[in-house]
Design an enzyme around this catalytic site. Sequence first.
Site, PDB file in Angstrom:
ATOM      1  N   PRO A  87      -9.632   8.254   9.351  1.00  0.00           N
ATOM      2  CA  PRO A  87      -8.850   8.550  10.553  1.00  0.00           C
ATOM      3  C   PRO A  87      -8.768  10.058  10.845  1.00  0.00           C
ATOM      4  O   PRO A  87      -8.359  10.453  11.931  1.00  0.00           O
ATOM      5  CB  PRO A  87      -7.473   7.957  10.250  1.00  0.00           C
ATOM      6  CG  PRO A  87      -7.452   7.695   8.790  1.00  0.00           C
ATOM      7  CD  PRO A  87      -8.854   7.557   8.328  1.00  0.00           C
ATOM      8  N   ARG A 151     -27.912  -0.797  18.888  1.00  0.00           N
ATOM      9  CA  ARG A 151     -28.308  -1.188  20.248  1.00  0.00           C
ATOM     10  C   ARG A 151     -29.053  -0.074  20.990  1.00  0.00           C
ATOM     11  O   ARG A 151     -29.681  -0.322  22.012  1.00  0.00           O
ATOM     12  CB  ARG A 151     -27.092  -1.681  21.051  1.00  0.00           C
ATOM     13  CG  ARG A 151     -26.079  -0.614  21.365  1.00  0.00           C
ATOM     14  CD  ARG A 151     -24.878  -1.180  22.081  1.00  0.00           C
ATOM     15  NE  ARG A 151     -25.148  -1.567  23.462  1.00  0.00           N
ATOM     16  CZ  ARG A 151     -25.320  -0.703  24.460  1.00  0.00           C
ATOM     17  NH1 ARG A 151     -25.278   0.597  24.245  1.00  0.00           N
ATOM     18  NH2 ARG A 151     -25.536  -1.133  25.676  1.00  0.00           N
ATOM     19  N   ASP A 166     -25.101   1.360  30.467  1.00  0.00           N
ATOM     20  CA  ASP A 166     -23.894   0.748  31.005  1.00  0.00           C
ATOM     21  C   ASP A 166     -22.937   1.786  31.580  1.00  0.00           C
ATOM     22  O   ASP A 166     -23.355   2.724  32.215  1.00  0.00           O
ATOM     23  CB  ASP A 166     -23.171  -0.106  29.947  1.00  0.00           C
ATOM     24  CG  ASP A 166     -24.004  -1.307  29.521  1.00  0.00           C
ATOM     25  OD1 ASP A 166     -24.943  -1.662  30.255  1.00  0.00           O
ATOM     26  OD2 ASP A 166     -23.707  -1.876  28.475  1.00  0.00           O
TER      27      ASP A 166
HETATM   28  C1  JEW Z   1     -10.344   4.442   8.791  1.00  0.00           C
HETATM   29  C2  JEW Z   1     -11.476   4.657   6.664  1.00  0.00           C
HETATM   30  C3  JEW Z   1      -9.942   4.129   4.663  1.00  0.00           C
HETATM   31  C4  JEW Z   1      -9.306   4.460  11.099  1.00  0.00           C
HETATM   32  C5  JEW Z   1      -9.811   4.738  12.335  1.00  0.00           C
HETATM   33  N1  JEW Z   1      -6.116   4.097   9.663  1.00  0.00           N
HETATM   34  C6  JEW Z   1      -5.806   4.518   8.677  1.00  0.00           C
HETATM   35  C7  JEW Z   1      -5.424   5.054   7.441  1.00  0.00           C
HETATM   36  C8  JEW Z   1      -5.891   4.513   6.228  1.00  0.00           C
HETATM   37  C9  JEW Z   1      -5.489   5.105   5.048  1.00  0.00           C
HETATM   38  C10 JEW Z   1      -4.639   6.218   5.040  1.00  0.00           C
HETATM   39  C11 JEW Z   1      -4.181   6.743   6.245  1.00  0.00           C
HETATM   40  C12 JEW Z   1      -4.557   6.159   7.454  1.00  0.00           C
HETATM   41  C13 JEW Z   1      -6.798   3.305   6.215  1.00  0.00           C
HETATM   42  N2  JEW Z   1      -8.157   3.666   5.886  1.00  0.00           N
HETATM   43  C14 JEW Z   1      -9.161   3.980   6.760  1.00  0.00           C
HETATM   44  C15 JEW Z   1      -9.174   4.034   8.147  1.00  0.00           C
HETATM   45  C16 JEW Z   1     -11.501   4.740   8.051  1.00  0.00           C
HETATM   46  C17 JEW Z   1     -10.295   4.279   6.014  1.00  0.00           C
HETATM   47  C18 JEW Z   1      -8.638   3.750   4.637  1.00  0.00           C
HETATM   48  C19 JEW Z   1     -10.364   4.590  10.242  1.00  0.00           C
HETATM   49  N3  JEW Z   1     -11.119   5.000  12.245  1.00  0.00           N
HETATM   50  N4  JEW Z   1     -11.476   4.914  10.957  1.00  0.00           N
HETATM   51  N5  JEW Z   1      -9.157   4.740  13.488  1.00  0.00           N
END
Ligand code: JEW
Length: 228
Positions: A87, A151, A166
Amino acid sequence: MIIDVLTLFPDMIHPVIHQSIIGRAILEEKVEIRVIDYREYSENKHKKVDDSPYGGGAGMVLTVQPVVSALEQIPGYQEATKILMTPQGVPYAQKTAHKLALKKHLIILCGHYEGYDERIRDYFDLEISIGDYVLTGGELSALVVVDSVIRLIPNVLNNAGSAVEDSFSDGLLEYPHYTRPPEFRNQKVPEVLRSGNHEKIKQWRYEQSLKRTIERRPDLYKVYLKKK
Ligand code: JEW
């Protein structure tokens, strides 16, 4: 293209990639997707891949060893484009999809805990987030990247490139689409679309695209005006 997906939940990846356009791209050997369960590379006697954070605090942190061992056994991993799903990454958009579609080998790491040991980051070229909402892990994010990139590989869409772009091609949202029947209950297809006047149809669709973009995505409209 080869895509390696490193995950603790291979069963979240497998059924999805064997469906639809991705499934066909695999059968037609336009892409090879290898799903790697990096728990198998843990040197811990219980195959543990997480641990409590130094300095204290809630939650668990993904440890560096299983990830690096899993990476290092991938042939050509040094030359591959290595992506960390998080994130905290750059917000994912079509421009990045186009850049990734040019690569020969992608490696994508999905985490599944509160965070990564910071030292993991040094092994990756790019950190990506798919948007500002909370997920339980990186698997769904990785699938979004995989789908959007595949894609764009030449000849993956049978539709020789016209559907490749698109809505994002000119920066406007798509105009409304209709097909048979001409009338369903009280809903009619706009007269202009059945007129056969292709100049009028083109004009109507452009106006609808503009109206829709202004109403729904003023952010995209601003960018469209700047580019025009
Ligand atoms: C994403 C990898 C690994 C989220 C988006 N969300 C969240 C989050 C997590 C752990 C700690 C803090 C926040 C969950 N998480 C992931 C979330 C990618 C992980 C654990 C992710 N894109 N990618 N919006």
